[in-house]
Scaffold this motif. Structure first.
Motif, short mmCIF file in Angstrom:
data_model
loop_
_atom_site.label_atom_id
_atom_site.label_comp_id
_atom_site.label_asym_id
_atom_site.label_seq_id
_atom_site.Cartn_x
_atom_site.Cartn_y
_atom_site.Cartn_z
N VAL A 48 0.69 -1.21 0.09
CA VAL A 48 -0.03 0.00 0.02
C VAL A 48 0.73 1.28 0.08
O VAL A 48 0.59 2.09 -0.72
CB VAL A 48 -0.88 0.13 1.01
CG1 VAL A 48 -1.72 1.37 1.34
CG2 VAL A 48 -1.93 -1.15 1.12
N ALA A 49 1.94 1.38 0.95
CA ALA A 49 2.54 2.59 1.36
C ALA A 49 3.96 2.63 0.12
O ALA A 49 4.33 3.57 -0.12
CB ALA A 49 3.16 2.53 2.49
N GLY A 50 4.27 1.50 -0.34
CA GLY A 50 5.45 1.56 -1.22
C GLY A 50 6.83 1.66 -0.40
O GLY A 50 7.06 1.47 0.72
N PHE A 51 7.74 2.20 -1.30
CA PHE A 51 9.08 2.40 -0.79
C PHE A 51 9.33 3.80 -0.35
O PHE A 51 8.80 4.75 -0.88
CB PHE A 51 10.24 2.11 -1.58
CG PHE A 51 10.13 0.62 -2.12
CD1 PHE A 51 10.53 -0.26 -1.26
CD2 PHE A 51 9.47 0.18 -3.09
CE1 PHE A 51 10.51 -1.51 -1.24
CE2 PHE A 51 9.70 -1.16 -3.58
CZ PHE A 51 10.03 -2.00 -2.72
N SER A 52 10.06 4.05 0.71
CA SER A 52 10.30 5.39 1.41
C SER A 52 11.37 6.07 0.21
O SER A 52 11.95 5.28 -0.36
CB SER A 52 10.84 5.36 2.63
OG SER A 52 12.17 5.02 2.72
N PRO A 53 11.71 7.39 0.25
CA PRO A 53 12.56 8.05 -0.53
C PRO A 53 13.87 7.56 -0.60
O PRO A 53 14.58 7.49 -1.58
CB PRO A 53 12.55 9.69 -0.40
CG PRO A 53 10.92 9.60 0.19
CD PRO A 53 10.68 8.42 0.84
N TYR A 54 14.18 7.51 0.66
CA TYR A 54 16.03 7.01 0.81
C TYR A 54 15.76 5.32 0.06
O TYR A 54 16.89 5.14 -0.28
CB TYR A 54 16.42 7.02 2.05
CG TYR A 54 16.05 5.71 3.18
CD1 TYR A 54 17.32 4.79 3.14
CD2 TYR A 54 14.99 5.52 3.78
CE1 TYR A 54 16.85 3.76 3.78
CE2 TYR A 54 14.70 4.56 4.55
CZ TYR A 54 15.72 3.52 4.58
OH TYR A 54 15.56 2.41 5.42
N GLU A 55 14.74 4.61 0.26
CA GLU A 55 14.94 3.21 -0.31
C GLU A 55 14.82 3.09 -1.85
O GLU A 55 15.62 2.45 -2.48
CB GLU A 55 13.68 2.42 0.19
CG GLU A 55 13.69 2.12 1.66
CD GLU A 55 12.47 1.53 2.46
OE1 GLU A 55 12.81 0.75 3.06
OE2 GLU A 55 11.33 1.63 1.91
N ARG A 56 14.06 4.24 -2.31
CA ARG A 56 13.94 4.39 -3.88
C ARG A 56 15.55 4.84 -4.43
O ARG A 56 15.79 4.32 -5.38
CB ARG A 56 13.00 5.49 -4.23
CG ARG A 56 11.67 4.86 -4.00
CD ARG A 56 10.52 5.70 -4.84
NE ARG A 56 10.31 7.10 -4.37
CZ ARG A 56 9.38 7.56 -3.48
NH1 ARG A 56 8.51 6.31 -2.84
NH2 ARG A 56 9.37 8.61 -3.10
N ARG A 57 16.01 5.61 -3.49
CA ARG A 57 17.37 6.18 -3.94
C ARG A 57 18.50 4.77 -3.95
O ARG A 57 19.22 4.80 -4.78
CB ARG A 57 17.89 7.29 -2.97
CG ARG A 57 19.27 7.71 -3.56
CD ARG A 57 19.58 9.25 -3.24
NE ARG A 57 20.94 9.35 -3.33
CZ ARG A 57 21.76 10.45 -2.59
NH1 ARG A 57 21.14 10.96 -1.75
NH2 ARG A 57 23.08 10.53 -2.98
#
Length: 106
Positions: A48-57
């Motif tokens: 539902v929430a997906g990945f946080s910005p640092y995880e995407r980086r």
């Protein structure tokens, strides 16, 4: 040499011979083990929430084969080397799953 059944005062096998009791499993030894319920809940939240910005980086760094840079970035964000290694591994697995899903979709 005396037979091993005899009780000796000296040596490696000194002392009165007793049968060892099996160790009981303490609740504290279960600490940190993930139950099925927690696993499902975390999967739903991730979906539902997906990945946080640092995880995407981190995932972007892993896509361009910058594993060491990804580890250093994780360490800076998470505080410890062990947590950073675990997070990097988690992100690599997530990327693999995305690639599998994409390959199955095409």
């Amino acid at each position: 040499m005396a037979p091993p059944a005899m009780e000796m005062c000296v040596g490696l096998d000194k002392g009165h011979k007793v049968t060892k009791l099996p160790k009981r499993v303490k609740p504290s030894q279960r600490k940190g083990a993930k139950s099925k319920r927690v696993k499902i809940i975390r999967e739903v939240i991730r979906e539902v929430a997906g990945f946080s910005p640092y995880e995407r980086r981190v995932m972007e760094l892993l896509k361009v084969n910058k594993d060491k840079r990804a580890l250093k970035f994780c360490k800076k964000r998470l505080g410890t080397h062990r947590r950073a290694k675990r997070k990097r591994e988690e992100m690599q697995i997530a990327l693999q799953m995305m690639r599998k899903a994409q390959a199955a979709g095409n």
